[in-house]
Write an enzyme that holds these catalytic residues in place. Structure first.
Site, PDB file in Angstrom:
ATOM      1  N   ASP A 192      42.359  -4.113 -34.525  1.00  0.00           N
ATOM      2  CA  ASP A 192      41.093  -3.458 -34.201  1.00  0.00           C
ATOM      3  C   ASP A 192      41.085  -2.097 -34.907  1.00  0.00           C
ATOM      4  O   ASP A 192      41.959  -1.784 -35.731  1.00  0.00           O
ATOM      5  CB  ASP A 192      40.857  -3.384 -32.686  1.00  0.00           C
ATOM      6  CG  ASP A 192      41.781  -2.407 -31.967  1.00  0.00           C
ATOM      7  OD1 ASP A 192      42.634  -1.773 -32.634  1.00  0.00           O
ATOM      8  OD2 ASP A 192      41.654  -2.275 -30.733  1.00  0.00           O
TER       9      ASP A 192
ATOM     10  N   THR B 108      47.568  -1.209 -27.735  1.00  0.00           N
ATOM     11  CA  THR B 108      48.775  -1.613 -27.019  1.00  0.00           C
ATOM     12  C   THR B 108      49.432  -2.854 -27.595  1.00  0.00           C
ATOM     13  O   THR B 108      50.575  -3.164 -27.241  1.00  0.00           O
ATOM     14  CB  THR B 108      48.423  -1.933 -25.555  1.00  0.00           C
ATOM     15  OG1 THR B 108      47.440  -2.989 -25.573  1.00  0.00           O
ATOM     16  CG2 THR B 108      47.861  -0.724 -24.840  1.00  0.00           C
TER      17      THR B 108
ATOM     18  N   GLY C 214      45.884  -6.719 -25.880  1.00  0.00           N
ATOM     19  CA  GLY C 214      44.589  -7.411 -25.889  1.00  0.00           C
ATOM     20  C   GLY C 214      44.473  -8.392 -27.044  1.00  0.00           C
ATOM     21  O   GLY C 214      44.034  -9.545 -26.868  1.00  0.00           O
TER      22      GLY C 214
ATOM     23  N   ASN D  91      61.328 -18.984 -29.105  1.00  0.00           N
ATOM     24  CA  ASN D  91      59.953 -19.385 -28.777  1.00  0.00           C
ATOM     25  C   ASN D  91      59.182 -19.910 -29.979  1.00  0.00           C
ATOM     26  O   ASN D  91      58.030 -20.305 -29.844  1.00  0.00           O
ATOM     27  CB  ASN D  91      59.188 -18.208 -28.154  1.00  0.00           C
ATOM     28  CG  ASN D  91      59.976 -17.513 -27.059  1.00  0.00           C
ATOM     29  OD1 ASN D  91      60.325 -16.338 -27.184  1.00  0.00           O
ATOM     30  ND2 ASN D  91      60.288 -18.227 -26.002  1.00  0.00           N
TER      31      ASN D  91
ATOM     32  N   ARG E 105      61.312 -26.693 -24.851  1.00  0.00           N
ATOM     33  CA  ARG E 105      60.498 -25.719 -24.108  1.00  0.00           C
ATOM     34  C   ARG E 105      59.220 -25.359 -24.862  1.00  0.00           C
ATOM     35  O   ARG E 105      58.157 -25.168 -24.260  1.00  0.00           O
ATOM     36  CB  ARG E 105      61.350 -24.473 -23.822  1.00  0.00           C
ATOM     37  CG  ARG E 105      62.495 -24.806 -22.869  1.00  0.00           C
ATOM     38  CD  ARG E 105      63.612 -23.816 -22.903  1.00  0.00           C
ATOM     39  NE  ARG E 105      64.726 -24.268 -22.055  1.00  0.00           N
ATOM     40  CZ  ARG E 105      65.943 -23.755 -22.082  1.00  0.00           C
ATOM     41  NH1 ARG E 105      66.218 -22.745 -22.906  1.00  0.00           N
ATOM     42  NH2 ARG E 105      66.885 -24.222 -21.307  1.00  0.00           N
TER      43      ARG E 105
HETATM   44  C1  RB5 Z   1      40.882   0.064 -27.791  1.00  0.00           C
HETATM   45  O1  RB5 Z   1      40.563   1.298 -27.265  1.00  0.00           O
HETATM   46  C2  RB5 Z   1      42.010  -0.553 -27.012  1.00  0.00           C
HETATM   47  O2  RB5 Z   1      41.556  -1.058 -25.799  1.00  0.00           O
HETATM   48  C3  RB5 Z   1      42.662  -1.646 -27.809  1.00  0.00           C
HETATM   49  O3  RB5 Z   1      43.114  -1.142 -29.026  1.00  0.00           O
HETATM   50  C4  RB5 Z   1      43.865  -2.333 -27.197  1.00  0.00           C
HETATM   51  O4  RB5 Z   1      44.788  -1.411 -26.725  1.00  0.00           O
HETATM   52  C5  RB5 Z   1      43.567  -3.384 -26.224  1.00  0.00           C
HETATM   53  O5  RB5 Z   1      44.457  -4.103 -25.737  1.00  0.00           O
END
Ligand code: RB5
Length: 149
Positions: free
Chosen positions: A12, A71, A74, A103, A140
């Site tokens: 992103d 993070t 997402g 895995n 698995r």
């Molecule tokens: C964007 O602000 C943030 O939500 C995205 O980069 C990420 O951390 C989502 O999991």
């Protein structure tokens, strides 16, 4: 070009610079980096980028995928919704090695707000140099695949 030695990358808006650094790093290692963007820091939605990268892997176009967001969580969740994808978030090299060895992960996710560039590149190296061990782990992985229906 076959899937072998091709890695799709996406992220992103939060992780564009790190994604580009990883693309340059893997290219220097002899992999073909298929960087599908985005290229601007305009706010965007990680699910569509996770899905787009995952489709390159699931279709056989690319051997592996590397996705990034703030993070790493997402975009990993989105990628794992695509049938055939096994994507793990890694913040350490041990986990990056193990998701390949045990895995048979075909995608790696990294959080740009969690790890710095140096560690991120080491995580990528650990992921790319490890090999699936098969055996009991194959059973698995087949059980994971069966959950996809
Ligand atoms: C964007 O602000 C943030 O939500 C995205 O980069 C990420 O951390 C989502 O999991």
């Amino acid at each position: 070009m076959t899937a072998s030695k091709r890695i799709v990358l996406s992220s992103d808006h939060a992780a564009i610079e790190l994604r580009q650094a990883i693309a340059a790093h893997i290219a220097a290692l002899g992999w073909e980096a298929v960087d599908i963007g985005p290229t601007t820091t305009e706010s965007t939605h990680y699910p569509k980028h996770g899905q787009a990268a995952a489709r390159h892997v699931a279709s056989g176009d690319c051997q592996f995928g590397i996705v990034l967001c703030g993070t790493g969580q997402g975009i990993m969740m989105a990628a794992n919704k695509v049938k055939g994808i096994r994507c793990g978030v890694c913040v350490d090299t041990f986990s990056a090695r193990m998701i390949r060895q045990h895995n048979d992960a075909n995608m790696l996710s990294i959080g740009v707000r969690v790890v710095g560039e140096g560690l991120a590149l080491d995580i990528v190296d650990a992921f790319l140099t490890a090999h699936f061990e098969g055996g009991r782990h194959a059973t698995r992985v087949e059980m994971i695949e069966a959950l996809e229906g």
